[in-house]
Motif scaffolding. Structure first.
Motif, PDB file in Angstrom:
ATOM      1  N   VAL A  63     -10.706  15.661  -5.504  1.00 13.18           N
ATOM      2  CA  VAL A  63      -9.770  14.888  -5.817  1.00 13.18           C
ATOM      3  C   VAL A  63     -10.472  13.844  -6.988  1.00 13.18           C
ATOM      4  O   VAL A  63     -11.773  13.050  -6.311  1.00 13.18           O
ATOM      5  CB  VAL A  63      -9.626  14.119  -4.622  1.00 13.18           C
ATOM      6  N   ASP A  64     -10.140  13.527  -8.091  1.00  8.47           N
ATOM      7  CA  ASP A  64     -10.807  12.067  -8.733  1.00  8.47           C
ATOM      8  C   ASP A  64     -10.358  10.401  -8.072  1.00  8.47           C
ATOM      9  O   ASP A  64      -9.374  10.501  -7.708  1.00  8.47           O
ATOM     10  CB  ASP A  64     -10.002  12.881 -10.697  1.00  8.47           C
ATOM     11  N   ALA A  65     -10.759  10.694  -9.113  1.00  6.23           N
ATOM     12  CA  ALA A  65     -11.327   8.330  -8.553  1.00  6.23           C
ATOM     13  C   ALA A  65      -9.774   7.644  -8.742  1.00  6.23           C
ATOM     14  O   ALA A  65      -8.659   7.243  -7.704  1.00  6.23           O
ATOM     15  CB  ALA A  65     -12.242   7.670  -9.126  1.00  6.23           C
ATOM     16  N   GLY A  66      -9.429   7.901 -10.061  1.00  6.81           N
ATOM     17  CA  GLY A  66      -7.832   7.527 -10.497  1.00  6.81           C
ATOM     18  C   GLY A  66      -6.916   8.356  -8.910  1.00  6.81           C
ATOM     19  O   GLY A  66      -5.901   6.876  -8.535  1.00  6.81           O
ATOM     20  N   THR A  67      -6.812   9.137  -8.478  1.00  4.31           N
ATOM     21  CA  THR A  67      -5.449   9.920  -7.704  1.00  4.31           C
ATOM     22  C   THR A  67      -6.269   8.857  -6.557  1.00  4.31           C
ATOM     23  O   THR A  67      -4.954   8.544  -5.506  1.00  4.31           O
ATOM     24  CB  THR A  67      -6.082  11.076  -7.165  1.00  4.31           C
ATOM     25  N   VAL A  68      -7.307   9.023  -5.940  1.00 10.18           N
ATOM     26  CA  VAL A  68      -7.572   8.007  -5.156  1.00 10.18           C
ATOM     27  C   VAL A  68      -7.195   6.988  -5.057  1.00 10.18           C
ATOM     28  O   VAL A  68      -6.344   6.255  -4.199  1.00 10.18           O
ATOM     29  CB  VAL A  68      -8.879   8.137  -4.593  1.00 10.18           C
ATOM     30  N   ARG A  69      -7.141   5.870  -6.212  1.00 14.71           N
ATOM     31  CA  ARG A  69      -6.804   4.729  -6.294  1.00 14.71           C
ATOM     32  C   ARG A  69      -5.274   4.674  -5.966  1.00 14.71           C
ATOM     33  O   ARG A  69      -4.761   3.424  -5.458  1.00 14.71           O
ATOM     34  CB  ARG A  69      -7.404   3.853  -7.175  1.00 14.71           C
ATOM     35  N   SER A  70      -4.530   5.685  -6.609  1.00 14.48           N
ATOM     36  CA  SER A  70      -3.397   5.798  -6.566  1.00 14.48           C
ATOM     37  C   SER A  70      -2.505   5.452  -5.261  1.00 14.48           C
ATOM     38  O   SER A  70      -1.997   4.839  -4.872  1.00 14.48           O
ATOM     39  CB  SER A  70      -2.736   6.709  -7.810  1.00 14.48           C
ATOM     40  N   TRP A  71      -3.275   6.188  -4.213  1.00 14.52           N
ATOM     41  CA  TRP A  71      -3.219   6.620  -2.658  1.00 14.52           C
ATOM     42  C   TRP A  71      -3.473   5.174  -2.507  1.00 14.52           C
ATOM     43  O   TRP A  71      -2.031   4.548  -1.512  1.00 14.52           O
ATOM     44  CB  TRP A  71      -3.440   7.644  -2.104  1.00 14.52           C
ATOM     45  N   TYR A  72      -4.342   4.507  -2.450  1.00 16.47           N
ATOM     46  CA  TYR A  72      -4.730   3.490  -1.905  1.00 16.47           C
ATOM     47  C   TYR A  72      -3.720   2.251  -2.012  1.00 16.47           C
ATOM     48  O   TYR A  72      -3.387   1.381  -1.065  1.00 16.47           O
ATOM     49  CB  TYR A  72      -5.949   3.939  -1.045  1.00 16.47           C
ATOM     50  N   GLY A  73      -3.398   2.369  -3.423  1.00 11.62           N
ATOM     51  CA  GLY A  73      -2.351   0.765  -3.623  1.00 11.62           C
ATOM     52  C   GLY A  73      -1.396   1.210  -3.450  1.00 11.62           C
ATOM     53  O   GLY A  73      -0.560   0.081  -3.016  1.00 11.62           O
ATOM     54  N   ALA A  74      -0.378   2.702  -3.258  1.00 10.24           N
ATOM     55  CA  ALA A  74       0.166   2.681  -2.304  1.00 10.24           C
ATOM     56  C   ALA A  74       0.589   2.382  -1.003  1.00 10.24           C
ATOM     57  O   ALA A  74       1.726   1.355  -0.184  1.00 10.24           O
ATOM     58  CB  ALA A  74       1.162   4.101  -2.394  1.00 10.24           C
ATOM     59  N   PHE A  75      -0.611   2.939  -0.548  1.00  9.44           N
ATOM     60  CA  PHE A  75      -0.776   2.111   0.849  1.00  9.44           C
ATOM     61  C   PHE A  75      -0.557   0.603   1.000  1.00  9.44           C
ATOM     62  O   PHE A  75      -0.296   0.105   2.471  1.00  9.44           O
ATOM     63  CB  PHE A  75      -2.146   2.736   1.801  1.00  9.44           C
ATOM     64  N   VAL A  76      -1.792  -0.046   0.445  1.00 15.76           N
ATOM     65  CA  VAL A  76      -2.162  -1.831   0.120  1.00 15.76           C
ATOM     66  C   VAL A  76      -0.501  -2.239   0.289  1.00 15.76           C
ATOM     67  O   VAL A  76      -0.218  -3.587   0.452  1.00 15.76           O
ATOM     68  CB  VAL A  76      -3.140  -2.158  -0.638  1.00 15.76           C
ATOM     69  N   GLU A  77       0.340  -1.300  -0.740  1.00 16.32           N
ATOM     70  CA  GLU A  77       1.041  -2.145  -1.560  1.00 16.32           C
ATOM     71  C   GLU A  77       2.781  -2.195   0.036  1.00 16.32           C
ATOM     72  O   GLU A  77       3.446  -3.079   0.214  1.00 16.32           O
ATOM     73  CB  GLU A  77       1.928  -1.516  -2.165  1.00 16.32           C
ATOM     74  N   ALA A  78       2.605  -1.077   0.577  1.00 15.30           N
ATOM     75  CA  ALA A  78       3.569  -0.695   1.806  1.00 15.30           C
ATOM     76  C   ALA A  78       3.089  -1.732   3.250  1.00 15.30           C
ATOM     77  O   ALA A  78       4.199  -2.456   3.450  1.00 15.30           O
ATOM     78  CB  ALA A  78       3.241   1.059   1.895  1.00 15.30           C
ATOM     79  N   VAL A  79       2.024  -2.015   3.501  1.00 18.62           N
ATOM     80  CA  VAL A  79       1.636  -2.701   4.405  1.00 18.62           C
ATOM     81  C   VAL A  79       1.772  -4.314   3.732  1.00 18.62           C
ATOM     82  O   VAL A  79       2.149  -4.915   5.155  1.00 18.62           O
ATOM     83  CB  VAL A  79       0.349  -2.857   4.694  1.00 18.62           C
ATOM     84  N   SER A  80       1.464  -5.007   2.454  1.00 15.93           N
ATOM     85  CA  SER A  80       1.638  -5.932   2.365  1.00 15.93           C
ATOM     86  C   SER A  80       2.955  -6.394   2.299  1.00 15.93           C
ATOM     87  O   SER A  80       4.205  -7.200   2.873  1.00 15.93           O
ATOM     88  CB  SER A  80       0.902  -6.709   0.552  1.00 15.93           C
ATOM     89  N   ALA A  81       4.230  -5.263   1.694  1.00 17.08           N
ATOM     90  CA  ALA A  81       5.794  -5.210   1.733  1.00 17.08           C
ATOM     91  C   ALA A  81       6.342  -5.616   3.050  1.00 17.08           C
ATOM     92  O   ALA A  81       7.161  -6.773   4.015  1.00 17.08           O
ATOM     93  CB  ALA A  81       6.322  -4.375   1.089  1.00 17.08           C
ATOM     94  N   ILE A  82       6.093  -5.055   4.392  1.00 10.14           N
ATOM     95  CA  ILE A  82       6.414  -5.239   5.339  1.00 10.14           C
ATOM     96  C   ILE A  82       5.610  -6.792   6.155  1.00 10.14           C
ATOM     97  O   ILE A  82       6.766  -6.703   6.746  1.00 10.14           O
ATOM     98  CB  ILE A  82       5.494  -3.534   6.333  1.00 10.14           C
ATOM     99  N   THR A  83       4.745  -6.786   5.997  1.00  8.45           N
ATOM    100  CA  THR A  83       3.923  -8.282   6.134  1.00  8.45           C
ATOM    101  C   THR A  83       4.782  -9.117   5.678  1.00  8.45           C
ATOM    102  O   THR A  83       4.904 -10.210   6.868  1.00  8.45           O
ATOM    103  CB  THR A  83       2.427  -8.474   6.060  1.00  8.45           C
ATOM    104  N   ALA A  84       5.216  -9.361   4.795  1.00  8.46           N
ATOM    105  CA  ALA A  84       6.240 -10.188   4.352  1.00  8.46           C
ATOM    106  C   ALA A  84       7.579 -10.118   4.483  1.00  8.46           C
ATOM    107  O   ALA A  84       8.921 -10.644   4.706  1.00  8.46           O
ATOM    108  CB  ALA A  84       6.143 -10.618   2.770  1.00  8.46           C
ATOM    109  N   GLY A  85       7.931  -9.399   5.924  1.00 11.92           N
ATOM    110  CA  GLY A  85       8.870  -8.841   6.429  1.00 11.92           C
ATOM    111  C   GLY A  85       9.910  -7.458   4.985  1.00 11.92           C
ATOM    112  O   GLY A  85      11.456  -7.512   5.177  1.00 11.92           O
ATOM    113  N   GLY A  86       9.377  -7.110   4.237  1.00 16.55           N
ATOM    114  CA  GLY A  86      10.537  -6.026   3.546  1.00 16.55           C
ATOM    115  C   GLY A  86      10.422  -5.217   3.511  1.00 16.55           C
ATOM    116  O   GLY A  86       9.661  -4.961   4.458  1.00 16.55           O
ATOM    117  N   ALA A  87      10.358  -4.231   2.757  1.00 15.30           N
ATOM    118  CA  ALA A  87      10.388  -2.579   3.197  1.00 15.30           C
ATOM    119  C   ALA A  87       9.400  -1.909   2.241  1.00 15.30           C
ATOM    120  O   ALA A  87       9.419  -1.855   1.139  1.00 15.30           O
ATOM    121  CB  ALA A  87      11.496  -1.112   3.003  1.00 15.30           C
TER     122      ALA A  87
END
Length: 392
Positions: free
Chosen positions: A154-178
């Motif tokens: 798996v190339d680095a850009g793909t890995v970064r896109s995955w964890y970026g999506a996870f971070v965005e999701a956790v931050s959204a839930i923490t702020a009360g969003g979806a």
């Protein structure tokens, strides 16, 4: 929660999620002084800003658990070592933690981290300028996690896109969003890559070892996603924040240049001052008295790691960056208790190696005055960009 909490915690009622995302420290200081355990309607729960009750919460997993369906990370990746307690937590954690003890960490990762850091810094050196979060801190953290997990295909850009999506999701839930839909797609792709790594059983692959140790496929995937949070996002932030603190305080930088033995202490002081993961969540399992507040069973109790790191009762003159601070390592940036981050030794190795290479190989390294940087983020705090200059 009893009626009218705003009247009993007026400071907490006045703090918004945007306040905590932008520059939380003045708000945390006021809360710590007057409402060290305060009810924040913006977060839908308690915020703990003093170090004493923060330790109490993180040490007592029986009274303050992560094992709750509201836990943000579990909503994104499913049950994992981060969102389980007791025997289930131990089963998940032990499958991954053994290789990250101090001696195995040094033996397995030192040469790789040094080589990868040398490659990245060497590529930057001729330019005389760089954006270090995106061109050094992030790529180094991704390379190390990819190596550790055995995701060699798996190339680095793909890995970064995955964890970026996870971070965005956790931050959204923490702020009360979806969470964004792309988090589901990232999880599907990560699942496929994890299964490939398990099937390949490459020597040293943590994923293959964990599967061989009895964890089921979805459990291995969930824990792999958690290692991306700890191994990529927070390590990237740790490196970026440490560079920002050192270069932003020329006198302290001079102390480190004159005595490189101070570099590890400078990293600890940076972790205290601006932890890359600024909060951790727990849920009360029973009624409890905490820091003068009456917490009810089922309440969200959010520990401000950032607030605890600037508690003046423990850290005198807490807003000052001081590489000679004797107790800087008493910070809680890697959490505490059963959920202490077992990757702390590896993260420190990466940060020391990266900062050493930057200071040794980039003469006149300094912040770019045309592009000022400062940390941002509700949960994960680091500068969006970190632009620097040096003499090419």
């Amino acid at each position: 929660m009893t009626s009218d909490p705003a009247s009993r915690f007026p400071l907490g009622a006045s703090v918004t999620a945007a306040d905590l995302e932008d520059d939380p420290h003045p708000h945390l200081a006021r809360l710590r002084e007057r409402e060290p355990v305060s009810w924040l309607p913006a977060l839908g729960g308690w915020l703990v800003t003093a170090r004493g009750p923060a330790l109490e919460v993180m040490r007592d997993a029986a009274a303050f658990t992560v094992d709750d369906p509201r836990f943000s990370t579990a909503q994104v990746v499913g049950p994992s070592m981060l969102s389980l307690d007791g025997a289930a937590h131990t089963r998940h954690r032990d499958a991954f933690a053994r290789p990250f003890r101090p001696a195995p960490t040094r033996e397995r990762f030192t040469a790789f981290v040094e080589a990868e850091t040398g490659r990245l810094v060497g590529a930057l050196a001729p330019a005389g300028r760089a954006e270090l979060r995106g061109e050094l801190a992030g790529p180094l953290a991704v390379a190390v996690v990819t190596e550790a997990l055995g995701l060699s295909g798996v190339d680095a850009g793909t890995v970064r896109s995955w964890y970026g999506a996870f971070v965005e999701a956790v931050s959204a839930i923490t702020a009360g969003g979806a969470p964004p839909e792309r988090a589901d797609e990232a999880y599907r792709l990560l699942s496929a890559a994890v299964q490939e790594a398990v099937d390949a059983a490459r020597p040293g692959s943590l994923l293959a070892e964990a599967a061989g140790g009895g964890l089921r496929g979805p459990e291995v995937v969930a824990d792999a996603a958690i290692l991306m949070f700890g191994g990529i996002d927070t390590t990237e932030g740790m490196i970026a924040n440490a560079v920002l603190h050192l270069l932003g305080h020329p006198h302290q930088l001079r102390l480190v240049r004159d005595d490189p033995a101070l570099l590890p202490a400078a990293i600890e002081e940076s972790l205290r001052l601006e932890p890359a993961a600024s909060v951790v969540d727990r849920y009360a399992t029973r009624d409890a008295r905490l820091g003068g507040a009456d917490v009810r069973a089922g309440d969200l109790v959010r520990v401000s790691i950032a607030g605890a790191g600037r508690d003046p009762s423990v850290f005198p003159d807490p807003d000052r960056f001081d590489v000679r601070r004797r107790n800087a390592a008493d910070h809680l940036a890697f959490a505490h208790g059963p959920h202490f981050c077992f990757g702390a030794h590896l993260a420190r190795l990466e940060a020391r190696t990266a900062l050493t290479a930057l200071l040794d190989r980039l003469p006149g390294l300094r912040l770019d005055p045309a592009r000022p940087a400062r940390p941002r983020g509700l949960v994960f705090r680091k500068p969006p960009r970190l632009d620097v200059l040096w003499r090419a």
